[in-house]
Design an enzyme around this catalytic site. Structure first.
Site, PDB file in Angstrom:
ATOM      1  N   GLU A  96      83.129  29.816  -6.761  1.00  0.00           N
ATOM      2  CA  GLU A  96      83.553  29.309  -5.461  1.00  0.00           C
ATOM      3  C   GLU A  96      82.571  29.799  -4.396  1.00  0.00           C
ATOM      4  O   GLU A  96      81.994  30.883  -4.519  1.00  0.00           O
ATOM      5  CB  GLU A  96      84.961  29.824  -5.113  1.00  0.00           C
ATOM      6  CG  GLU A  96      86.069  29.313  -6.008  1.00  0.00           C
ATOM      7  CD  GLU A  96      86.367  27.842  -5.789  1.00  0.00           C
ATOM      8  OE1 GLU A  96      86.133  27.355  -4.649  1.00  0.00           O
ATOM      9  OE2 GLU A  96      86.828  27.185  -6.734  1.00  0.00           O
ATOM     10  N   SER A 117      76.704  33.149  -0.460  1.00  0.00           N
ATOM     11  CA  SER A 117      75.614  33.787  -1.196  1.00  0.00           C
ATOM     12  C   SER A 117      75.989  35.167  -1.728  1.00  0.00           C
ATOM     13  O   SER A 117      75.123  35.998  -2.002  1.00  0.00           O
ATOM     14  CB  SER A 117      74.347  33.891  -0.315  1.00  0.00           C
ATOM     15  OG  SER A 117      73.942  32.611   0.123  1.00  0.00           O
ATOM     16  N   ARG A 118      77.288  35.396  -1.869  1.00  0.00           N
ATOM     17  CA  ARG A 118      77.808  36.676  -2.388  1.00  0.00           C
ATOM     18  C   ARG A 118      77.465  37.851  -1.482  1.00  0.00           C
ATOM     19  O   ARG A 118      77.501  38.994  -1.907  1.00  0.00           O
ATOM     20  CB  ARG A 118      77.314  36.938  -3.823  1.00  0.00           C
ATOM     21  CG  ARG A 118      77.792  35.902  -4.852  1.00  0.00           C
ATOM     22  CD  ARG A 118      79.322  35.825  -4.867  1.00  0.00           C
ATOM     23  NE  ARG A 118      79.841  35.002  -5.959  1.00  0.00           N
ATOM     24  CZ  ARG A 118      80.361  33.802  -5.787  1.00  0.00           C
ATOM     25  NH1 ARG A 118      80.393  33.243  -4.594  1.00  0.00           N
ATOM     26  NH2 ARG A 118      80.848  33.141  -6.815  1.00  0.00           N
ATOM     27  N   LEU A 119      77.159  37.571  -0.208  1.00  0.00           N
ATOM     28  CA  LEU A 119      76.893  38.644   0.762  1.00  0.00           C
ATOM     29  C   LEU A 119      78.207  38.986   1.474  1.00  0.00           C
ATOM     30  O   LEU A 119      78.356  38.849   2.695  1.00  0.00           O
ATOM     31  CB  LEU A 119      75.819  38.214   1.759  1.00  0.00           C
ATOM     32  CG  LEU A 119      74.447  37.895   1.153  1.00  0.00           C
ATOM     33  CD1 LEU A 119      73.463  37.504   2.244  1.00  0.00           C
ATOM     34  CD2 LEU A 119      73.914  39.093   0.357  1.00  0.00           C
TER      35      LEU A 119
END
Length: 210
Positions: free
Chosen positions: A8, A187-189
């Site tokens: 997601e 961006s998984r940040l």
């Protein structure tokens, strides 16, 4: 699609030092209220992780039933696997995951039993079926469905509608040492802001790398 391709994109909100409440219990209340208002089944569901006397971890889903600045309360059978773990290692980890809001709250802390009066008050507020179930279940022990249902019927006949709280059943309060708020980001940040209680009892806030 393979499992590896399941993902997601988290982009619903941000969590910055400038918009988090300085009191972690107030911040939890804000997020919890939003999770309740915006839907999602049982927003008070949380993973409770314990460690046994021989160092083996175990996790299960429980329901949060109360919280304030003293801590977070859940109820269980004290003789269950989790109860035995807590007796041996009185520290637990709680994890809330609210997918609709793309948020997690991770709480680590010491755990202790609440008072008998508090446990009894909550027990009496439960549906009668749940009260009888607390007597019928030999929680975490091997049992057949037939024996479980027979035990339920036996206690139902014994107590009627005036059901006392079992001595082996009650509440635990998790007294947090750390409370981490996690907000999914692209961006998984992800945003991870962690409150840590210092030796004076005050909360210190820091950011963790995602």
């Amino acid at each position: 699609m393979s499992i590896a391709d399941l993902r997601e994109n988290y982009d619903k909100d941000v969590l910055l030092e400038s918009n988090i409440h300085p009191n972690p219990f107030t911040q939890f209340q804000l997020w919890f209220n939003q999770a309740r208002a915006e839907g999602g089944l049982e927003p008070n569901a949380m993973t409770v992780s314990t460690v046994s006397a021989d160092g083996k971890p175990s996790s299960r889903i429980c329901l949060l039933k109360d919280f304030d600045e003293r801590g977070f309360v859940f109820f269980t059978n004290y003789t269950s696997a989790k109860g035995q773990d807590i007796e041996a290692t009185p520290y637990v980890s709680l994890l809330f995951f609210w997918m609709v809001q793309q948020r997690q709250v991770h709480i680590n802390g010491r755990v202790e039993k609440i008072s008998e009066a508090e446990s009894t008050e909550y027990f009496k507020s439960r549906p009668i079926g749940s009260q009888i179930g607390a007597w019928a279940s030999l929680q975490s022990q091997a049992i057949s469905r037939e024996i479980l249902e027979q035990r339920y019927a036996d206690y139902e006949a014994q107590f009627g509608e005036d059901i006392p709280k079992p001595a082996h059943w009650g509440g635990y309060r998790v007294i947090p040492e750390t409370i981490e708020f996690w907000q999914g980001r692209p961006s998984r940040l992800h945003d991870r802001l962690k409150f840590t209680r210092d030796i004076t009892g005050q909360w210190q806030l820091g950011r963790l790398s995602p």
